[in-house]
Design a protein around this motif. Structure first.
Motif, PDB file in Angstrom:
ATOM      1  N   TRP A   1       0.825  -1.204   0.000  1.00 44.72           N
ATOM      2  CA  TRP A   1       0.000   0.000   0.000  1.00 44.72           C
ATOM      3  C   TRP A   1       0.868   1.267   0.000  1.00 44.72           C
ATOM      4  N   ALA A   2       0.623   2.130  -0.978  1.00 43.09           N
ATOM      5  CA  ALA A   2       1.407   3.362  -1.089  1.00 43.09           C
ATOM      6  C   ALA A   2       1.151   4.307   0.067  1.00 43.09           C
ATOM      7  N   PHE A   3      -0.041   4.244   0.651  1.00 41.44           N
ATOM      8  CA  PHE A   3      -0.369   5.203   1.701  1.00 41.44           C
ATOM      9  C   PHE A   3       0.469   5.013   2.956  1.00 41.44           C
ATOM     10  N   GLN A   4       1.090   3.852   3.132  1.00 46.50           N
ATOM     11  CA  GLN A   4       1.908   3.658   4.319  1.00 46.50           C
ATOM     12  C   GLN A   4       3.055   4.673   4.367  1.00 46.50           C
TER      13      GLN A   4
ATOM     14  N   ILE B   1      11.397   6.785  10.141  1.00 51.32           N
ATOM     15  CA  ILE B   1      10.711   5.489  10.099  1.00 51.32           C
ATOM     16  C   ILE B   1      11.019   4.839   8.757  1.00 51.32           C
ATOM     17  N   ASN B   2      11.719   3.720   8.815  1.00 56.45           N
ATOM     18  CA  ASN B   2      12.095   2.988   7.603  1.00 56.45           C
ATOM     19  C   ASN B   2      11.083   1.890   7.309  1.00 56.45           C
ATOM     20  N   ILE B   3      10.453   1.962   6.143  1.00 54.91           N
ATOM     21  CA  ILE B   3       9.502   0.930   5.744  1.00 54.91           C
ATOM     22  C   ILE B   3      10.220  -0.145   4.946  1.00 54.91           C
ATOM     23  N   GLN B   4      10.038  -1.389   5.349  1.00 61.35           N
ATOM     24  CA  GLN B   4      10.582  -2.526   4.617  1.00 61.35           C
ATOM     25  C   GLN B   4       9.422  -3.390   4.118  1.00 61.35           C
ATOM     26  N   ASN B   5       9.185  -3.376   2.803  1.00 58.62           N
ATOM     27  CA  ASN B   5       8.162  -4.232   2.209  1.00 58.62           C
ATOM     28  C   ASN B   5       8.735  -5.627   2.012  1.00 58.62           C
ATOM     29  N   GLN B   6       7.995  -6.636   2.468  1.00 55.64           N
ATOM     30  CA  GLN B   6       8.508  -7.995   2.445  1.00 55.64           C
ATOM     31  C   GLN B   6       7.511  -8.934   1.768  1.00 55.64           C
ATOM     32  N   PRO B   7       8.002 -10.007   1.118  1.00 55.65           N
ATOM     33  CA  PRO B   7       7.112 -10.979   0.480  1.00 55.65           C
ATOM     34  C   PRO B   7       6.169 -11.595   1.501  1.00 55.65           C
TER      35      PRO B   7
ATOM     36  N   VAL C   1      -6.724   7.793   7.667  1.00 53.97           N
ATOM     37  CA  VAL C   1      -7.554   6.589   7.679  1.00 53.97           C
ATOM     38  C   VAL C   1      -8.296   6.444   6.357  1.00 53.97           C
ATOM     39  N   LEU C   2      -8.736   7.557   5.796  1.00 55.78           N
ATOM     40  CA  LEU C   2      -9.430   7.526   4.504  1.00 55.78           C
ATOM     41  C   LEU C   2      -8.567   6.882   3.430  1.00 55.78           C
ATOM     42  N   GLN C   3      -7.274   7.151   3.438  1.00 59.89           N
ATOM     43  CA  GLN C   3      -6.381   6.538   2.454  1.00 59.89           C
ATOM     44  C   GLN C   3      -6.441   5.017   2.538  1.00 59.89           C
ATOM     45  N   HIS C   4      -6.430   4.491   3.754  1.00 60.14           N
ATOM     46  CA  HIS C   4      -6.508   3.039   3.960  1.00 60.14           C
ATOM     47  C   HIS C   4      -7.829   2.494   3.430  1.00 60.14           C
ATOM     48  N   VAL C   5      -8.915   3.173   3.765  1.00 60.20           N
ATOM     49  CA  VAL C   5     -10.253   2.721   3.368  1.00 60.20           C
ATOM     50  C   VAL C   5     -10.384   2.683   1.850  1.00 60.20           C
ATOM     51  N   LEU C   6      -9.911   3.714   1.185  1.00 54.67           N
ATOM     52  CA  LEU C   6     -10.065   3.777  -0.264  1.00 54.67           C
ATOM     53  C   LEU C   6      -9.262   2.694  -0.965  1.00 54.67           C
ATOM     54  N   GLU C   7      -8.068   2.416  -0.482  1.00 57.90           N
ATOM     55  CA  GLU C   7      -7.237   1.425  -1.161  1.00 57.90           C
ATOM     56  C   GLU C   7      -7.676  -0.001  -0.868  1.00 57.90           C
ATOM     57  N   THR C   8      -8.179  -0.268   0.327  1.00 58.07           N
ATOM     58  CA  THR C   8      -8.603  -1.629   0.650  1.00 58.07           C
ATOM     59  C   THR C   8     -10.014  -1.928   0.172  1.00 58.07           C
ATOM     60  N   GLY C   9     -10.788  -0.893  -0.149  1.00 56.65           N
ATOM     61  CA  GLY C   9     -12.107  -1.107  -0.728  1.00 56.65           C
ATOM     62  C   GLY C   9     -13.136  -1.648   0.240  1.00 56.65           C
TER      63      GLY C   9
END
Length: 447
Positions: free
Chosen positions: A58-61, A77-83, A343-351
């Motif tokens: 998710w880009a909003f993170q 804050i370092n974001i690490q995207n993982q499989p 929070v709206l960003q999360h809601v819109l992306e998760t549908g």
């Protein structure tokens, strides 16, 4: 005593959970704010770095992190995207060390296994329930451990072009499973050799979600009365499994060979209607040119529930992190959940349907046809939240699905009995206790 034991939910938390379900469909005009973010300085203004692991792309993170660090420039804050698979395998080990991640992307299926490794949030449950429906679903043993920002559930996506070719209109949208079967037969196509080239209705990739829905529609619980064991081999489940098998039988409306998943099949034009959770609408928009529609999961008029709902988690905080990092991590999550915009960003992306009540009428939320229809139908109060079901439970129905895919004569009771045994072996010791019987419509169910 285990953190998941049912009798340790306080009356206040249980009331917050049930009360928030009852008002989820209400507008937001007069609702007071419960969570207020008013932190001016964190970590005494000294530089500090947090690690944020997530299996979600998710880009909003990153937007959340940027907003927080703009207010607190001493924080990195370092974001690490993982499989996905690797993440859940190594996370339990990483959370036992103070050099592991401070903030983690969370999923409800791992809540039971990770609960004792997560730091409780210093947030008043009543304040949380003021802002959020299903506030109690964030709590284990009276502690808020993660955040559920949106709710998803099953529905039927359909290809509008296929619908028009078959002479169907919106007046033909089925409200019962018998009606859906009739519509699916009109949509199904075969070649001269009788091989299916287009399926009318499928549940590829979501077998266990659909049978769980059908069980609830049939007034059958999916867990034992004490909530600790799977209840798969019920008469209702046997009948529902027979119905699902018939959809794929001779003269049926789908084939295991048509596509690996409903969404892939719909994107390829090989499936006309597919049962799936809310997120598939966004996936189809990004991966196909399909002009799709959506309608509520069919159900008999007297069904006590439409099915199950599930929650989209955001994040949690590691209990093993050093105290200074833990304090800032907890401040970060409060910053996010106090902000409508984030929070709206999360809601819109998760549908999903927002659990934050003030977002129910938001124009951007209402632009999603699935979410708008779900809110209008008050689906959250008509679907059952069984709690944070561990992924261990899934193995039971995965076994049943695989046997069903083999075809041939099937003893549904025996297959479900074995699936139940598999699920219960996996659930043993997990600490999971279902809260499905807290559903407001539970009185219409049998014991």
């Amino acid at each position: 005593m285990n953190r998941f034991e049912r009798d340790r939910w306080t009356p206040t938390i249980r009331a917050a959970l049930l009360g928030s379900i009852a008002v989820v469909g209400m507008g937001s005009g007069a609702l007071a704010q419960g969570i207020v973010y008013d932190t001016d300085v964190v970590n005494n203004g000294e530089a500090i770095t947090l690690e944020y692991w997530t299996p979600y792309g998710w880009a909003f993170q990153q937007d959340w992190v940027d907003a927080y660090t703009a207010r607190h420039p001493n924080v990195t804050i370092n974001i690490q995207n993982q499989p996905w698979g690797d993440y859940w395998n190594k996370l339990p080990v990483a959370l036992r060390n103070d050099d592991g991640p401070d903030i983690i992307g969370m999923h409800i299926g791992w809540a039971a296994g990770l609960a004792n490794l997560l730091e409780p949030w210093p947030i008043d449950p009543e304040a949380l329930a003021t802002d959020y429906a299903l506030a109690g679903s964030n709590m284990i043993d009276g502690d808020v451990l993660f955040m559920n920002m949106s709710v998803v559930h099953g529905g039927v996506f359909y290809n509008k072009a296929h619908w028009a070719e078959a002479g169907l209109t919106e007046n033909d949208i089925p409200s019962t499973w018998e009606e859906l079967r009739t519509v699916a037969e009109r949509l199904t196509q075969r070649n001269a050799d009788g091989q299916m080239t287009r399926a009318g209705f499928c549940y590829q990739g979501v077998f266990r979600d659909l049978i769980t829905d059908l069980n609830y529609q049939s007034a059958a619980w999916n867990f034992s009365e004490d909530g600790v064991s799977a209840a798969m081999n019920t008469l209702a489940a046997q009948e529902n499994l027979a119905f699902m098998a018939d959809l794929y039988g001779d003269g049926g409306v789908c084939s295991p060979l048509i596509a690996d998943t409903n969404w892939d099949g719909m994107a390829q034009g090989r499936i006309s209607m597919g049962y799936a959770y809310n997120w598939v609408g966004g996936w189809l928009n990004g991966n196909s040119e399909v002009d799709w529609g959506w309608f509520l999961t069919p159900a008999a008029p007297d069904a006590p529930a439409l099915g199950r709902n599930n929650v989209e988690n955001s994040f949690a905080v590691s209990a093993a992190s050093p105290d200074d990092e833990k304090a800032v991590a907890l401040d970060f999550v409060k910053f996010v959940i106090a902000s409508e915009d984030l929070v709206l960003q999360h809601v819109l992306e998760t549908g999903g349907v927002p659990t934050r009540r003030s977002l129910l009428d938001d124009p951007k939320v209402q632009e999603n046809p699935v979410v708008a229809a779900a809110i209008a139908a008050d689906t959250l109060s008509r679907t059952v939240y069984p709690g944070p079901i561990p992924v261990a439970w899934e193995a039971g129905y995965d076994y049943v699905r695989d046997i069903l895919a083999e075809g041939g004569d099937i003893d549904f009771a025996s297959v479900l009995a074995e699936g139940e045994a598999i699920a219960n072996r996996r659930l043993a010791g997990s600490g999971f206790v279902s809260i499905e019987r807290d559903y407001p419509g539970a009185g219409a169910f049998g014991e």
